[in-house]
Design a protein around this motif. Structure first.
Motif, PDB file in Angstrom:
ATOM      1  N   LEU A   1      50.210  45.099 -61.595  1.00 27.42           N
ATOM      2  CA  LEU A   1      49.166  45.789 -62.352  1.00 27.42           C
ATOM      3  C   LEU A   1      48.534  46.950 -61.586  1.00 27.42           C
ATOM      4  CD1 LEU A   1      47.359  42.786 -64.067  1.00 27.42           C
ATOM      5  CD2 LEU A   1      49.108  44.295 -65.018  1.00 27.42           C
ATOM      6  N   VAL A   2      48.237  46.727 -60.326  1.00 27.36           N
ATOM      7  CA  VAL A   2      47.568  47.769 -59.540  1.00 27.36           C
ATOM      8  C   VAL A   2      48.400  49.061 -59.453  1.00 27.36           C
ATOM      9  CG1 VAL A   2      46.635  48.361 -57.271  1.00 27.36           C
ATOM     10  CG2 VAL A   2      46.146  46.125 -58.267  1.00 27.36           C
ATOM     11  N   PRO A   3      49.722  49.000 -59.250  1.00 26.20           N
ATOM     12  CA  PRO A   3      50.493  50.247 -59.155  1.00 26.20           C
ATOM     13  C   PRO A   3      50.470  51.104 -60.421  1.00 26.20           C
ATOM     14  CG  PRO A   3      51.749  48.442 -58.219  1.00 26.20           C
ATOM     15  CD  PRO A   3      50.550  47.838 -58.902  1.00 26.20           C
ATOM     16  N   VAL A   4      50.041  50.558 -61.539  1.00 27.65           N
ATOM     17  CA  VAL A   4      50.014  51.300 -62.800  1.00 27.65           C
ATOM     18  C   VAL A   4      48.746  52.145 -62.943  1.00 27.65           C
ATOM     19  CG1 VAL A   4      50.142  51.021 -65.311  1.00 27.65           C
ATOM     20  CG2 VAL A   4      51.458  49.517 -63.836  1.00 27.65           C
ATOM     21  N   ILE A   5      47.733  51.895 -62.125  1.00 27.44           N
ATOM     22  CA  ILE A   5      46.486  52.673 -62.217  1.00 27.44           C
ATOM     23  C   ILE A   5      46.804  54.144 -61.981  1.00 27.44           C
ATOM     24  CG2 ILE A   5      44.228  53.077 -61.167  1.00 27.44           C
ATOM     25  CD1 ILE A   5      44.102  50.097 -60.520  1.00 27.44           C
ATOM     26  N   ALA A   6      46.363  54.988 -62.904  1.00 30.81           N
ATOM     27  CA  ALA A   6      46.702  56.413 -62.869  1.00 30.81           C
ATOM     28  C   ALA A   6      46.038  57.170 -61.711  1.00 30.81           C
ATOM     29  CB  ALA A   6      46.329  57.062 -64.199  1.00 30.81           C
ATOM     30  N   ASN A   7      44.809  56.859 -61.407  1.00 28.20           N
ATOM     31  CA  ASN A   7      44.072  57.565 -60.361  1.00 28.20           C
ATOM     32  C   ASN A   7      44.534  57.067 -58.984  1.00 28.20           C
ATOM     33  OD1 ASN A   7      41.851  57.863 -58.341  1.00 28.20           O
ATOM     34  ND2 ASN A   7      40.877  58.948 -60.047  1.00 28.20           N
TER      35      ASN A   7
ATOM     36  N   VAL B   1      43.703  47.543 -66.143  1.00 24.23           N
ATOM     37  CA  VAL B   1      42.427  47.359 -65.444  1.00 24.23           C
ATOM     38  C   VAL B   1      41.765  46.072 -65.936  1.00 24.23           C
ATOM     39  CG1 VAL B   1      40.111  48.318 -65.115  1.00 24.23           C
ATOM     40  CG2 VAL B   1      42.104  49.807 -64.944  1.00 24.23           C
ATOM     41  N   GLY B   2      41.876  45.798 -67.222  1.00 26.05           N
ATOM     42  CA  GLY B   2      41.352  44.544 -67.766  1.00 26.05           C
ATOM     43  C   GLY B   2      42.057  43.329 -67.171  1.00 26.05           C
ATOM     44  N   GLY B   3      43.365  43.432 -66.983  1.00 26.37           N
ATOM     45  CA  GLY B   3      44.125  42.350 -66.357  1.00 26.37           C
ATOM     46  C   GLY B   3      43.709  42.126 -64.913  1.00 26.37           C
ATOM     47  N   ILE B   4      43.471  43.218 -64.209  1.00 31.94           N
ATOM     48  CA  ILE B   4      43.003  43.119 -62.816  1.00 31.94           C
ATOM     49  C   ILE B   4      41.628  42.453 -62.797  1.00 31.94           C
ATOM     50  CG2 ILE B   4      42.326  44.421 -60.764  1.00 31.94           C
ATOM     51  CD1 ILE B   4      44.409  46.568 -61.691  1.00 31.94           C
ATOM     52  N   ALA B   5      40.781  42.814 -63.758  1.00 29.97           N
ATOM     53  CA  ALA B   5      39.444  42.219 -63.841  1.00 29.97           C
ATOM     54  C   ALA B   5      39.537  40.712 -64.068  1.00 29.97           C
ATOM     55  CB  ALA B   5      38.637  42.883 -64.951  1.00 29.97           C
ATOM     56  N   LEU B   6      40.500  40.272 -64.882  1.00 31.82           N
ATOM     57  CA  LEU B   6      40.669  38.829 -65.101  1.00 31.82           C
ATOM     58  C   LEU B   6      41.055  38.122 -63.805  1.00 31.82           C
ATOM     59  CD1 LEU B   6      42.476  38.779 -68.553  1.00 31.82           C
ATOM     60  CD2 LEU B   6      40.166  37.973 -68.032  1.00 31.82           C
ATOM     61  N   THR B   7      41.905  38.759 -63.019  1.00 33.64           N
ATOM     62  CA  THR B   7      42.283  38.169 -61.728  1.00 33.64           C
ATOM     63  C   THR B   7      41.078  38.122 -60.789  1.00 33.64           C
ATOM     64  OG1 THR B   7      44.553  38.927 -61.959  1.00 33.64           O
ATOM     65  CG2 THR B   7      43.815  38.385 -59.734  1.00 33.64           C
ATOM     66  N   LEU B   8      40.302  39.191 -60.762  1.00 36.46           N
ATOM     67  CA  LEU B   8      39.110  39.207 -59.912  1.00 36.46           C
ATOM     68  C   LEU B   8      38.130  38.112 -60.346  1.00 36.46           C
ATOM     69  CD1 LEU B   8      38.495  43.038 -59.461  1.00 36.46           C
ATOM     70  CD2 LEU B   8      39.541  41.431 -57.841  1.00 36.46           C
ATOM     71  N   HIS B   9      38.048  37.875 -61.642  1.00 30.41           N
ATOM     72  CA  HIS B   9      37.187  36.799 -62.132  1.00 30.41           C
ATOM     73  C   HIS B   9      37.680  35.442 -61.622  1.00 30.41           C
ATOM     74  CE1 HIS B   9      34.631  34.407 -64.699  1.00 30.41           C
ATOM     75  NE2 HIS B   9      35.701  33.810 -65.184  1.00 30.41           N
ATOM     76  N   ALA B  10      38.987  35.221 -61.656  1.00 31.66           N
ATOM     77  CA  ALA B  10      39.552  33.957 -61.159  1.00 31.66           C
ATOM     78  C   ALA B  10      39.263  33.783 -59.667  1.00 31.66           C
ATOM     79  CB  ALA B  10      41.050  33.915 -61.420  1.00 31.66           C
ATOM     80  N   VAL B  11      39.379  34.870 -58.910  1.00 30.64           N
ATOM     81  CA  VAL B  11      39.062  34.816 -57.479  1.00 30.64           C
ATOM     82  C   VAL B  11      37.586  34.503 -57.293  1.00 30.64           C
ATOM     83  CG1 VAL B  11      38.887  36.181 -55.355  1.00 30.64           C
ATOM     84  CG2 VAL B  11      40.941  36.350 -56.781  1.00 30.64           C
ATOM     85  N   SER B  12      36.747  35.115 -58.100  1.00 29.43           N
ATOM     86  CA  SER B  12      35.309  34.883 -58.004  1.00 29.43           C
ATOM     87  C   SER B  12      34.969  33.418 -58.243  1.00 29.43           C
ATOM     88  CB  SER B  12      34.575  35.761 -59.017  1.00 29.43           C
ATOM     89  OG  SER B  12      33.190  35.591 -58.920  1.00 29.43           O
ATOM     90  N   VAL B  13      35.611  32.810 -59.214  1.00 30.23           N
ATOM     91  CA  VAL B  13      35.373  31.392 -59.491  1.00 30.23           C
ATOM     92  C   VAL B  13      35.838  30.548 -58.299  1.00 30.23           C
ATOM     93  CG1 VAL B  13      36.073  29.455 -60.955  1.00 30.23           C
ATOM     94  CG2 VAL B  13      35.459  31.650 -61.992  1.00 30.23           C
ATOM     95  N   ALA B  14      37.016  30.864 -57.751  1.00 27.99           N
ATOM     96  CA  ALA B  14      37.559  30.084 -56.629  1.00 27.99           C
ATOM     97  C   ALA B  14      36.748  30.276 -55.349  1.00 27.99           C
ATOM     98  CB  ALA B  14      39.013  30.474 -56.379  1.00 27.99           C
ATOM     99  N   ALA B  15      36.238  31.496 -55.131  1.00 30.22           N
ATOM    100  CA  ALA B  15      35.559  31.812 -53.872  1.00 30.22           C
ATOM    101  C   ALA B  15      34.041  31.754 -53.983  1.00 30.22           C
ATOM    102  CB  ALA B  15      35.990  33.196 -53.389  1.00 30.22           C
TER     103      ALA B  15
ATOM    104  N   ILE C   1      34.638  49.337 -57.813  1.00 30.30           N
ATOM    105  CA  ILE C   1      35.486  50.514 -58.015  1.00 30.30           C
ATOM    106  C   ILE C   1      36.056  50.521 -59.431  1.00 30.30           C
ATOM    107  CG2 ILE C   1      37.698  51.553 -57.343  1.00 30.30           C
ATOM    108  CD1 ILE C   1      36.999  50.704 -54.452  1.00 30.30           C
ATOM    109  N   LEU C   2      36.546  49.370 -59.875  1.00 29.66           N
ATOM    110  CA  LEU C   2      37.124  49.297 -61.219  1.00 29.66           C
ATOM    111  C   LEU C   2      36.082  49.497 -62.306  1.00 29.66           C
ATOM    112  CD1 LEU C   2      39.734  46.446 -60.805  1.00 29.66           C
ATOM    113  CD2 LEU C   2      40.162  48.894 -61.022  1.00 29.66           C
TER     114      LEU C   2
END
Length: 133
Positions: free
Chosen positions: A49-55, A109-123, A91-92
């Protein structure tokens, strides 16, 4: 002269001996996190997902933070995971806010946000997935 209680002297001696014996040990991570459940999602997000970010600037920084989150979770380091979670999430959020209506990589970016949410719950982080609505 100072009188020392024999019991206190024994406790003090044992404490000092333990401190000296452990003085050369490496300090363990005190904020342990079990992130094994989210590691596959973090790796997948970083690689697909991250490599697809245009900026380019956003992409490079988020890629770095996702790699650091992955390392932190492998090392069970909650403090480091939450730090990079805050950076990548911020940043996102800024990126998405600037690109309203023009963001071709919004679903990624929404998919990345879902992963960050999962990390937030775990950490035990404070990432707010609702900010990405």
């Amino acid at each position: 002269l100072i009188r020392v209680n024999a019991g206190r002297a024994a406790v003090l001696g044992a404490t000092l001996a333990a401190a000296v014996a452990c003085g050369d040990a490496t300090a363990p991570v005190t904020d342990r996190v079990d992130g094994a459940a989210v590691l596959p999602a973090v790796e997948d997000t970083r690689l697909r997902l991250v490599p697809v970010i245009a900026n380019t600037g956003v992409r490079d920084r988020v890629a770095y933070d996702m790699a650091e989150i992955e390392k932190a979770l492998q090392a069970h380091d909650g403090t480091k995971a939450r730090y990079h979670l805050r950076i990548a999430g911020g940043i996102l959020l800024d990126y998405r806010a600037r690109m309203v209506g023009v963001n071709p990589d919004g679903p990624d970016v929404g998919g990345i946000a879902l992963t960050l949410h999962a990390v937030s719950v775990a950490a035990g982080g404070t990432f707010d997935i609702n900010a990405f609505r």
